[in-house]
Design a protein around this motif. Structure first.
Motif, short mmCIF file in Angstrom:
data_model
loop_
_atom_site.label_atom_id
_atom_site.label_comp_id
_atom_site.label_asym_id
_atom_site.label_seq_id
_atom_site.Cartn_x
_atom_site.Cartn_y
_atom_site.Cartn_z
N PHE A 358 -16.10 -30.82 -37.74
CA PHE A 358 -16.10 -32.20 -37.29
C PHE A 358 -15.47 -33.08 -38.36
CE2 PHE A 358 -19.77 -30.42 -34.91
CZ PHE A 358 -19.20 -30.52 -33.65
N ILE A 359 -14.78 -34.12 -37.92
CA ILE A 359 -14.03 -34.95 -38.85
C ILE A 359 -14.44 -36.42 -38.69
CG2 ILE A 359 -12.02 -33.46 -39.05
CD1 ILE A 359 -10.67 -35.08 -36.87
N GLN A 360 -14.19 -37.14 -39.74
CA GLN A 360 -14.46 -38.58 -39.75
C GLN A 360 -13.14 -39.32 -39.81
OE1 GLN A 360 -16.28 -39.93 -43.33
NE2 GLN A 360 -16.68 -41.99 -42.61
N GLY A 361 -12.96 -40.26 -38.89
CA GLY A 361 -11.79 -41.12 -38.99
C GLY A 361 -10.61 -40.73 -38.15
N ALA A 362 -10.76 -39.84 -37.16
CA ALA A 362 -9.64 -39.54 -36.28
C ALA A 362 -9.36 -40.76 -35.40
CB ALA A 362 -9.97 -38.33 -35.40
N ILE A 363 -8.09 -41.07 -35.21
CA ILE A 363 -7.71 -42.21 -34.38
C ILE A 363 -7.30 -41.70 -33.01
CG2 ILE A 363 -5.99 -44.01 -34.03
CD1 ILE A 363 -7.98 -44.84 -36.03
N SER A 364 -7.93 -42.25 -31.97
CA SER A 364 -7.58 -41.92 -30.60
C SER A 364 -6.71 -43.05 -30.06
CB SER A 364 -8.84 -41.75 -29.74
OG SER A 364 -8.50 -41.41 -28.41
N SER A 365 -5.41 -42.85 -30.05
CA SER A 365 -4.48 -43.91 -29.66
C SER A 365 -4.73 -44.36 -28.23
CB SER A 365 -3.03 -43.42 -29.79
OG SER A 365 -2.74 -43.07 -31.13
N GLY A 366 -4.72 -45.67 -28.05
CA GLY A 366 -4.89 -46.23 -26.71
C GLY A 366 -6.33 -46.33 -26.25
N SER A 367 -7.27 -45.81 -27.03
CA SER A 367 -8.67 -45.88 -26.63
C SER A 367 -9.19 -47.30 -26.83
CB SER A 367 -9.51 -44.89 -27.44
OG SER A 367 -9.40 -45.15 -28.82
N SER A 368 -10.32 -47.60 -26.21
CA SER A 368 -10.85 -48.95 -26.29
C SER A 368 -12.36 -48.92 -26.07
CB SER A 368 -10.18 -49.84 -25.24
OG SER A 368 -10.43 -49.34 -23.93
N GLY A 369 -12.97 -50.11 -26.03
CA GLY A 369 -14.40 -50.20 -25.77
C GLY A 369 -15.23 -49.79 -26.97
N PRO A 372 -20.80 -44.46 -29.08
CA PRO A 372 -21.38 -43.87 -30.29
C PRO A 372 -20.30 -43.24 -31.15
CG PRO A 372 -21.84 -42.51 -28.37
CD PRO A 372 -21.24 -43.77 -27.85
N TYR A 373 -20.51 -43.28 -32.45
CA TYR A 373 -19.50 -42.79 -33.37
C TYR A 373 -19.69 -41.31 -33.65
CZ TYR A 373 -16.62 -42.18 -37.53
OH TYR A 373 -15.70 -41.72 -38.42
N TYR A 374 -18.72 -40.52 -33.19
CA TYR A 374 -18.69 -39.09 -33.49
C TYR A 374 -17.38 -38.73 -34.19
CZ TYR A 374 -22.68 -38.46 -30.33
OH TYR A 374 -23.92 -38.52 -29.73
N GLY A 375 -16.95 -39.61 -35.08
CA GLY A 375 -15.78 -39.30 -35.90
C GLY A 375 -14.46 -39.79 -35.37
N THR A 376 -14.44 -40.40 -34.18
CA THR A 376 -13.20 -40.88 -33.59
C THR A 376 -13.22 -42.40 -33.52
OG1 THR A 376 -12.90 -38.88 -32.27
CG2 THR A 376 -11.73 -40.83 -31.55
N TYR A 377 -12.11 -43.00 -33.95
CA TYR A 377 -11.97 -44.45 -33.93
C TYR A 377 -10.88 -44.86 -32.96
CZ TYR A 377 -14.80 -45.22 -38.16
OH TYR A 377 -15.83 -45.32 -39.07
N THR A 378 -11.02 -46.08 -32.44
CA THR A 378 -9.91 -46.73 -31.75
C THR A 378 -8.97 -47.30 -32.81
OG1 THR A 378 -11.04 -48.86 -31.68
CG2 THR A 378 -11.42 -47.37 -29.84
N PRO A 379 -7.72 -47.59 -32.46
CA PRO A 379 -6.85 -48.30 -33.42
C PRO A 379 -7.46 -49.63 -33.81
CG PRO A 379 -5.58 -47.40 -31.58
CD PRO A 379 -7.02 -47.24 -31.21
#
Length: 384
Positions: A358-369, A372-379
């Protein structure tokens, strides 16, 4: 009264009338000039205000972009595209400051040395639109999904600050004072509540796996420490646990994953193989149902390996579902989150697993809203 006297009085009245007209015209010109100068001042105030707000917005977004990124070696302000294992507060602040110095307002450069700028980093509550816990602090422990890492930028034009205040032309004509001005912006990186088409691989992970390998208080993967026993002998001291995700037919419920066909009920290899290549065909939100499909589907591990060769592997995003009593396949279950996972190895044949961490700080392009934080961020986005 003779003719000469009449003409004399007429000429005097004419001169008086002309003088009155001149005074009237002069007064009108003064008023019109005042209106014109006031219009210029008002327009300038609006222009400078917009310029300052744009500068604050750009600096906050630039800083927030570095919150989850590693610092670029040899630079004091830049970050790389590689994710950081911890929030990079100092580099985010430095990047925001650097961005300020690259911009202007009122045809003058924004200073990064006087007291006309302030950069703050810490947690921001998206619900209350205020600093989490009352003060923007990077030591704050997030309490809800609405507490997100943020960069706040404040710039001011006033006496001794950024060549301010704004000089008013009307002050020269009618008195008054010049205009000080302040602009603020807050940018955050948020965990997604929805993702766009193509954002996911067709693998669902059970939420209870995160209870074992994700530190929800620190918002980071659990690190392998001295005394821990790794059944696969793969984890390294001080690094995130190396785990294997395989079918629930071969692995315990909380250490397994199942192929998902998202919102289409299609339990066949060609459909899932297409989802490996192209991702989810429609946007998905937390609480949407996803189909959990039965079977191991051995050949799909080879398809996934072709899509993401190892090494080097890849950062991917998967759906998280909550099936505490074990996997219920060939059925729909609600999505509870979206997780970042780095693939280190994929084995079909006798292995049938996806190995990684599992990773911290992955960016999911185009995501929003917000989710819960499971290591994926919106831009990065503006929160104020």
């Amino acid at each position: 009264m003779n003719k000469a006297n009449i003409m004399s009085k007429f000429n005097a009245m004419s001169l008086q009338a002309k003088g009155s007209v001149l005074v009237f015209v002069a007064g009108i010109l003064l008023v019109l000039t005042g209106f014109a100068v006031a219009a210029i001042d008002v327009g300038r105030v609006f222009i400078v205000r917009n310029e300052m707000q744009n500068v604050a917005d750009a600096a906050a977004l630039a800083g927030a972009n570095c919150l989850d990124r590693q610092s670029l070696a040899g630079s004091t302000t830049e970050c790389t595209s590689a994710t950081s294992t911890t929030l990079n507060w100092d580099r985010a602040s430095a990047k925001a400051t650097d961005e300020l110095g690259r911009n202007t307002a009122d045809n003058r450069a924004i200073s990064t040395t006087d007291s006309g700028h302030q950069i703050d980093v810490g947690y921001w509550n998206l619900l209350t639109k205020s600093p989490s816990g009352g003060t923007l602090s990077k030591t704050f422990t997030p309490l809800t999904n609405d507490d997100k890492p943020a960069v706040r930028v404040t710039i001011t034009k006033d006496v001794g600050k950024n060549n301010g205040p704004i000089t008013m032309l009307t002050r020269w004509m009618f008195g008054g004072s010049d205009v000080p001005m302040t602009a603020k912006a807050v940018a955050v990186i948020s965990s997604p509540g929805s993702v766009v088409p193509g954002a996911l691989i067709p693998v669902a992970i059970n939420q209870c796996m995160f209870d074992q390998y994700w530190d929800s208080v620190k918002g980071q993967p659990v690190l392998f420490k001295s005394g821990d026993v790794d059944p696969y002998g793969l984890s390294k001291l001080g690094q995130p646990w190396e785990v294997r995700i395989g079918s629930s037919y071969h692995y315990p419920s909380c250490e397994s994953g199942q192929w998902t066909s998202f919102q289409q009920n299609a339990n066949d290899v060609p459909t899932v193989r297409d989802l490996i290549a192209n991702g989810n065909p429609t946007a998905l939100n937390i609480t949407d149902n996803t189909w959990i499909q039965p079977g191991t589907k051995d050949s799909l591990y080879n398809s996934l390996s072709s899509q993401y060769p190892t090494p080097p592997g890849a950062d991917v995003t998967v759906v998280v579902v909550n099936q505490p009593s074990g996997w219920s396949t060939n059925t729909q279950t609600p999505i509870v989150g979206f997780a970042g996972f780095h693939i280190d190895d994929i084995q079909g044949g006798s292995g049938k697993y996806i190995q990684g961490h599992f990773i911290q700080g992955a960016i999911s392009s185009g995501s929003s809203g917000v989710g819960p934080y499971y290591g994926t961020y919106t831009p990065p986005r503006l929160a104020q």
